[in-house]
Design an enzyme around this catalytic site. Structure first.
Site, PDB file in Angstrom:
ATOM      1  N   HIS A 279       0.817  -1.218   0.000  1.00 28.54           N
ATOM      2  CA  HIS A 279       0.000   0.000   0.000  1.00 28.54           C
ATOM      3  C   HIS A 279       0.847   1.264   0.000  1.00 28.54           C
ATOM      4  O   HIS A 279       1.893   1.342   0.634  1.00 28.54           O
ATOM      5  CB  HIS A 279      -1.050   0.001   1.108  1.00 28.54           C
ATOM      6  CG  HIS A 279      -0.522   0.038   2.508  1.00 28.54           C
ATOM      7  ND1 HIS A 279      -0.206   1.213   3.151  1.00 28.54           N
ATOM      8  CD2 HIS A 279      -0.287  -0.955   3.400  1.00 28.54           C
ATOM      9  CE1 HIS A 279       0.195   0.937   4.382  1.00 28.54           C
ATOM     10  NE2 HIS A 279       0.169  -0.362   4.564  1.00 28.54           N
ATOM     11  N   ASP A 291       6.097   0.707   6.569  1.00 31.36           N
ATOM     12  CA  ASP A 291       4.642   0.549   6.391  1.00 31.36           C
ATOM     13  C   ASP A 291       4.135   1.666   5.512  1.00 31.36           C
ATOM     14  O   ASP A 291       3.674   2.675   6.007  1.00 31.36           O
ATOM     15  CB  ASP A 291       3.973   0.547   7.769  1.00 31.36           C
ATOM     16  CG  ASP A 291       2.502   0.171   7.697  1.00 31.36           C
ATOM     17  OD1 ASP A 291       2.067  -0.336   6.658  1.00 31.36           O
ATOM     18  OD2 ASP A 291       1.781   0.392   8.687  1.00 31.36           O
ATOM     19  N   GLU A 324      -5.017   2.195   2.641  1.00 38.91           N
ATOM     20  CA  GLU A 324      -5.102   0.944   3.407  1.00 38.91           C
ATOM     21  C   GLU A 324      -5.332   1.241   4.882  1.00 38.91           C
ATOM     22  O   GLU A 324      -6.158   0.609   5.539  1.00 38.91           O
ATOM     23  CB  GLU A 324      -3.802   0.134   3.238  1.00 38.91           C
ATOM     24  CG  GLU A 324      -3.842  -1.253   3.879  1.00 38.91           C
ATOM     25  CD  GLU A 324      -3.377  -1.303   5.328  1.00 38.91           C
ATOM     26  OE1 GLU A 324      -3.559  -2.336   5.972  1.00 38.91           O
ATOM     27  OE2 GLU A 324      -2.854  -0.283   5.826  1.00 38.91           O
ATOM     28  N   GLU A 325      -4.593   2.223   5.392  1.00 43.95           N
ATOM     29  CA  GLU A 325      -4.589   2.455   6.846  1.00 43.95           C
ATOM     30  C   GLU A 325      -5.969   2.800   7.421  1.00 43.95           C
ATOM     31  O   GLU A 325      -6.314   2.330   8.500  1.00 43.95           O
ATOM     32  CB  GLU A 325      -3.557   3.525   7.218  1.00 43.95           C
ATOM     33  CG  GLU A 325      -2.102   3.125   6.927  1.00 43.95           C
ATOM     34  CD  GLU A 325      -1.599   1.971   7.777  1.00 43.95           C
ATOM     35  OE1 GLU A 325      -2.360   1.454   8.613  1.00 43.95           O
ATOM     36  OE2 GLU A 325      -0.434   1.577   7.599  1.00 43.95           O
ATOM     37  N   ASP A 349       3.141  -6.394   3.236  1.00 47.00           N
ATOM     38  CA  ASP A 349       2.724  -5.319   4.141  1.00 47.00           C
ATOM     39  C   ASP A 349       2.993  -5.703   5.592  1.00 47.00           C
ATOM     40  O   ASP A 349       2.113  -5.645   6.441  1.00 47.00           O
ATOM     41  CB  ASP A 349       1.236  -4.980   3.926  1.00 47.00           C
ATOM     42  CG  ASP A 349       0.798  -3.813   4.797  1.00 47.00           C
ATOM     43  OD1 ASP A 349       1.662  -3.042   5.249  1.00 47.00           O
ATOM     44  OD2 ASP A 349      -0.419  -3.671   5.033  1.00 47.00           O
ATOM     45  N   HIS A 420       3.395   2.412  12.909  1.00 47.35           N
ATOM     46  CA  HIS A 420       2.479   3.526  13.195  1.00 47.35           C
ATOM     47  C   HIS A 420       3.035   4.532  14.198  1.00 47.35           C
ATOM     48  O   HIS A 420       2.285   5.107  14.984  1.00 47.35           O
ATOM     49  CB  HIS A 420       1.117   3.002  13.702  1.00 47.35           C
ATOM     50  CG  HIS A 420       0.380   2.170  12.699  1.00 47.35           C
ATOM     51  ND1 HIS A 420      -0.842   1.599  12.952  1.00 47.35           N
ATOM     52  CD2 HIS A 420       0.683   1.831  11.417  1.00 47.35           C
ATOM     53  CE1 HIS A 420      -1.254   0.929  11.887  1.00 47.35           C
ATOM     54  NE2 HIS A 420      -0.350   1.042  10.941  1.00 47.35           N
TER      55      HIS A 420
HETATM   56 ZN   LIG Z   1       0.615  -1.434   6.278  1.00 44.65          ZN
END
Ligand SMILES: [Zn+2]
Length: 459
Positions: A279, A291, A324-325, A349, A420
């Site tokens: 993503h 990520d 995606e998130e 991912d 994150h």
């Molecule tokens: Zn991800």
């Protein structure tokens, strides 16, 4: 004896997977596949994409102009790499953007804490809200509490997420983030803060998406870093009322995202394509290196290496999913627009760690290919896993609907140290591990999209 016994115990521990799919007997590896795999151990494309995207675009929050710049970057890079049919499939989406945020204990021991809002958190007023803290060691404890223990308060929920290689703690221990805000709101809480869904002891809060169940009033929801969460727990254990001021300002709106698609055309366009991807969007605090810049880079580098070696039998379709998130919006949009069958799906991912296992869910008609992929990956230190399982974030809904897929499991031991957080930056990517990923993906594609007809030299 002891070795036999522990082997038996190990087998017993993994019995469900083992009984479904006994290990395949070794099969020979096509020398052309092996050659592509070995050459890919010297790959530079994946690093160049990861470095370029994180440097020239940086954070790419879904639905924002930053993600739009990332799409433009992706289109230019995919064209420059020589892929065909490079295009964007746009879609509209609700957006959520972060504003000023802070947390402070006012009593009994005044001090500041670090906090970050969770995606889709309601906004506090700019001056924040103040309330007494109601602390819970687990989500179950919050669920079991009478409403009177929570009403009008700021809920705090802890948990005990362990560090694991396969990241399996994320599903179970992610509960406080995913369900906590809804449960707290239903019980009348004015806000919730959770212990970050993470494994590091830096003072970096881990954000991530959550959503309120239908009909539930949105409340401000944030995450504390582990040191701050444990500090709050110690303060609560003193038994005196704890007052917190919480400021989590955010803004909801409407925006546009999109999936960026490119292809390596196959020799037989009537055959179903092999889809690989990752993503494009990221959270807003770091630069989304693990990520998921590394993920799109790994899948794309592998496709590039196949493209440059000749023409595969099947088309390889590369998808850099958008949004995606906030909840797999790109994957859902792709699924809505593409009803055609796929020969196999695979998504990277889960960071940039080495691949340690390959699982497949390719169905009986591709069982020979599943075994060939397992054999081709074994020299990279990749163990064969179940042939009845595969995973992926954006491709998850398609897998759930029965699409054939393959899972190249990355080592996630340290993934949730960075996931994150503001710490998701390029320096966390190990170039050598990245190349091992590309080698595995290249070999996988050489089997599933192959055989590859060597490019003819021009006279
Ligand atoms: Zn991800």
């Amino acid at each position: 004896m002891i070795r036999t016994l522990s082997a038996a115990l190990l087998l017993a521990a993994s019995a469900p997977a083992a009984s479904q799919t006994p290990p395949a007997p070794p099969v020979p590896v096509d020398p052309r596949v092996a050659a592509l795999r070995e050459a890919a151990l010297h790959d530079q494309y994946a690093w160049e994409i990861t470095e370029g995207l994180t440097t020239e675009v940086g954070q790419r929050l879904a639905g924002t102009e930053a993600e739009a710049r990332a799409r433009n970057w992706a289109v230019a890079r995919l064209k420059a790499l020589g892929f065909a049919n490079v295009r964007v499939e746009p879609f509209d989406m609700p957006t959520w953007t972060r504003g000023p945020e802070s947390a402070e204990i006012l009593a009994p021991f005044p001090q500041k804490l670090v906090v970050a809002a969770l995606g889709n958190s309601a906004s506090t007023p700019p001056e924040g809200i103040t309330g007494q803290v109601a602390g819970f060691d687990t989500l179950a404890d919050l669920q079991a509490a009478p409403d009177s223990a929570v009403r009008g308060k700021i809920v705090f929920v802890s948990h005990a997420m362990p560090r694991t290689q396969d990241g399996s703690g994320y599903g179970y221990f992610g509960g406080p983030r995913r369900q906590g805000p809804t449960i707290a709101s239903r019980k009348g809480a004015i806000a919730i803060v959770i212990r970050s869904i993470g494994t590091d002891y830096h003072r970096n809060p881990h954000t991530g998406v959550m959503s309120f169940a239908d009909g539930v009033k949105p409340i401000p929801a944030g995450a504390l870093p582990l040191p701050d969460a444990e500090q709050l727990q110690r303060i609560l254990k003193r038994g005196r009322p704890v007052t917190m001021r919480l400021t989590l300002v955010s803004q909801a709106g409407q925006g546009r995202s999109g999936n960026v698609i490119a292809e390596v055309p196959g020799r037989d366009p009537s055959l179903a394509p092999v889809l690989v991807g990752g993503h494009l969007d990221s959270w807003d605090q770091g630069t989304g290196a693990i990520d998921d810049a590394a993920g799109v880079a790994i899948a794309t580098a592998a496709a590039k290496r196949i493209r440059d070696s000749g023409r595969p039998l099947r088309t390889i379709r590369i998808v850099w999913f958008g949004a995606e998130e906030p909840g797999l919006l790109g994957g859902q949009d792709y699924m809505r627009k593409h009803k055609e069958p796929h020969w196999a799906l695979a998504e990277s991912d889960f960071g940039a760690g080495r691949i340690w296992r390959v699982t497949t869910k390719l169905g009986p008609e591709r069982d020979e290919e599943a075994k060939a992929v397992q054999a081709a990956l074994a020299p990279l230190g990749i163990v064969p896993g179940s042939r009845e399982e595969a995973d992926g974030s954006d491709i998850g809904p398609m897998i759930a609907a029965g699409a054939p897929a393959i899972g190249l499991s990355q080592d996630g031991t340290y993934y949730f140290d960075v996931h994150h957080t503001p710490d998701d930056t390029l320096d966390k990517v190990d170039p050598e591990a990245l190349r091992q990923n590309v080698a595995a993906w290249t070999a996988m594609l050489a089997v599933l999209a192959g055989p590859i007809e060597p490019a003819r030299k021009r006279p």
